[in-house]
Design an enzyme around this catalytic site. Structure first.
Site, PDB file in Angstrom:
ATOM      1  N   SER A 148       9.434  -6.057  -7.059  1.00  0.00           N
ATOM      2  CA  SER A 148       9.741  -7.534  -6.884  1.00  0.00           C
ATOM      3  C   SER A 148      10.133  -7.666  -5.284  1.00  0.00           C
ATOM      4  O   SER A 148       8.830  -7.954  -4.413  1.00  0.00           O
ATOM      5  CB  SER A 148      10.490  -8.414  -7.769  1.00  0.00           C
ATOM      6  OG  SER A 148      11.263  -8.987  -6.686  1.00  0.00           O
ATOM      7  N   LYS A 187       6.976  -7.668  -1.699  1.00  0.00           N
ATOM      8  CA  LYS A 187       7.460  -8.047  -0.698  1.00  0.00           C
ATOM      9  C   LYS A 187       7.373  -8.200   0.824  1.00  0.00           C
ATOM     10  O   LYS A 187       6.859  -7.883   1.689  1.00  0.00           O
ATOM     11  CB  LYS A 187       8.159  -9.209  -0.658  1.00  0.00           C
ATOM     12  CG  LYS A 187       8.134 -10.371  -1.654  1.00  0.00           C
ATOM     13  CD  LYS A 187       9.318 -11.721  -2.260  1.00  0.00           C
ATOM     14  CE  LYS A 187      10.116 -10.671  -3.105  1.00  0.00           C
ATOM     15  NZ  LYS A 187      10.866 -11.016  -4.534  1.00  0.00           N
TER      16      LYS A 187
END
Ligand code: URA
Length: 436
Positions: free
Chosen positions: A184, A188
């Site tokens: 995650s 990003k």
């Protein structure tokens, strides 16, 4: 016809098999396009949560999530970002972003919303009326060039897979997983084009990694993934056994960030923000050593350059400065008083985050609207002396929440905050610095 089915991939992970790049790619892409149902994605996330992933699988998942959307590319060491694994009262991004930018670092920041008991940078900044967080790539580049610091949410175009998976993890008790957190965060960070990443890995009751051992494992996983993708990275293991700073809640945290940028912030928040920013400055090669980097960071607080830069960022991203200067805080106050004299021993810090959710300051269901005005202001830290009847914290809520606030007050007194008769030690704020 595809060679895979959602069922077979879920079953494979349930049975502790290692998933291939192709299987992970098929599943994640199908979930993003809606071909795989959210309940099937939830099942796979739970299987990953329970059975883990190898280093290779984690890298595959990161790659697939990164490739689910557009990618920005910047040339040079000086594009550096920071990310935290999440905590209570963690507002350091609003302080270190402008500090690092004022020291010559380009900070392309893609941040998240609240997750589980932890608050989200994007939810907090949306306390400022008009502030736009869904920035497209073209605008992102323009803003970064103009302001040196840009703060955006992950969008439908940038890491859409993280947007989906993050929202499902938030409501399916699948957050505290090292591979899921790694993918995650790293998807990003890689998508936003930063060439260096400073990770704030939280440890303690308010974090997802409750022990130093687990936090170290997460740091190694993130640093290892950064290396695989050729990025510079530093990880700091920092305390989350009590709220960072004094204020917890969306508007309240922006208010405290502004105070800190003006040089009037709480000691722990100031210290941590400066230290993280200094590591960003060092990774960006804007200082010869950490000491010089720290001095530069302190300088831009003292001369208000960082504060001015933050206001410029807010205005450039559509935020109304009149709203920034008059953030809405709920008007009714309920004070929590110490029932006995002694020393603050501990906080159930994750429960504090959940109490904020109960007041409406965080989400119980994906996509839910939140209340930016509610929150807590803590007047005591672990190790502080308290007298019976002294105020430990103030709850800010709406009048219609009087009964709920009284219930929360009692919970704070009963077991969220423990007071000991004997002197207690203050936790160490910065516990370890790790690099590749
Ligand atoms: N921050 C993220 O972006 N993702 C996580 O999984 C945890 C913290």
């Amino acid at each position: 016809m595809s060679e895979f089915t959602a069922y077979s991939i879920i079953a494979a992970k349930k049975n502790k098999k290692e998933l291939s790049y192709k299987e992970i790619k098929w599943f994640v892409d199908s979930a993003v396009s809606g071909k795989v149902h959210k309940y099937q994605l939830s099942a796979l996330l739970m299987a990953i949560y329970l059975n883990g992933m190898s280093t290779e699988e984690t890298a595959h998942l990161t790659r697939v999530m990164l490739d689910s959307g557009e990618k920005l590319k910047f040339r040079g060491h000086h594009y550096v970002d920071k990310h935290s694994t999440g905590g209570i009262g963690d507002k350091a991004s609003f302080i270190l972003g402008p500090i690092a930018a004022a020291c010559g670092v380009k900070v392309p920041m893609i941040a998240g919303r609240g997750l589980g008991h932890t608050g989200g940078t994007i939810d907090k900044i949306e306390s400022v009326k008009g502030f736009k967080t869904g920035i497209d790539s073209k605008k992102f580049k323009e803003l970064l060039k103009k302001n040196d610091f840009v703060l955006s949410a992950q969008t439908k175009k940038i890491t859409p897979a993280d947007g989906l998976i993050y929202s499902i993890r938030d409501v399916t008790a699948t957050i505290e997983s090292i591979p899921l957190i790694t993918a995650s965060i790293m998807s990003k960070k890689l998508a936003e084009g930063a060439n260096g990443i400073v990770m704030d890995i939280k440890t303690g009751s308010g974090s997802f990694m409750k022990t130093s051992k687990r936090a170290t494992e997460l740091a190694k996983s993130i640093l290892g993934t950064a290396k695989q993708f050729n990025k510079g990275a530093t990880a700091l293991l920092t305390d989350m056994s009590q709220p960072l700073g004094n204020k917890v809640g969306n508007s309240l945290e922006i208010i405290e960030s502004l105070d800190t940028l003006k040089g009037n912030g709480p000691e722990d928040l100031t210290k941590l923000s400066v230290e993280l920013a200094a590591h960003m400055v060092l990774l960006a090669k804007k200082a010869k050593n950490i000491k010089e980097a720290r001095t530069k960071c302190i300088e831009v607080i003292e001369n208000q350059k960082a504060y001015d830069l933050f206001r410029k960022v807010v205005a450039s991203q559509g935020g109304k400065l009149s709203s920034l200067d008059n953030l809405e805080v709920a008007k009714t106050k309920t004070c929590v008083l110490a029932r006995t004299s002694g020393y603050i021993k501990s906080f159930k810090n994750d429960v504090i985050g959940l109490k904020l959710v109960d007041l409406g300051g965080g989400r119980k269901v994906a996509g839910e609207k939140i209340d930016h005005a509610v929150g807590f202001d803590f007047h005591k830290k672990i190790g502080d002396q308290v007298k019976k009847g002294e105020k430990i914290l103030t709850i800010f809520h709406h009048k219609k929440q009087n009964t709920l606030a009284r219930k929360i007050k009692k919970e704070f007194q009963d077991d969220i905050i423990l007071i000991s008769k004997t002197k207690t030690n203050k936790p160490k704020l910065i516990q370890k610095v790790m690099s590749l």
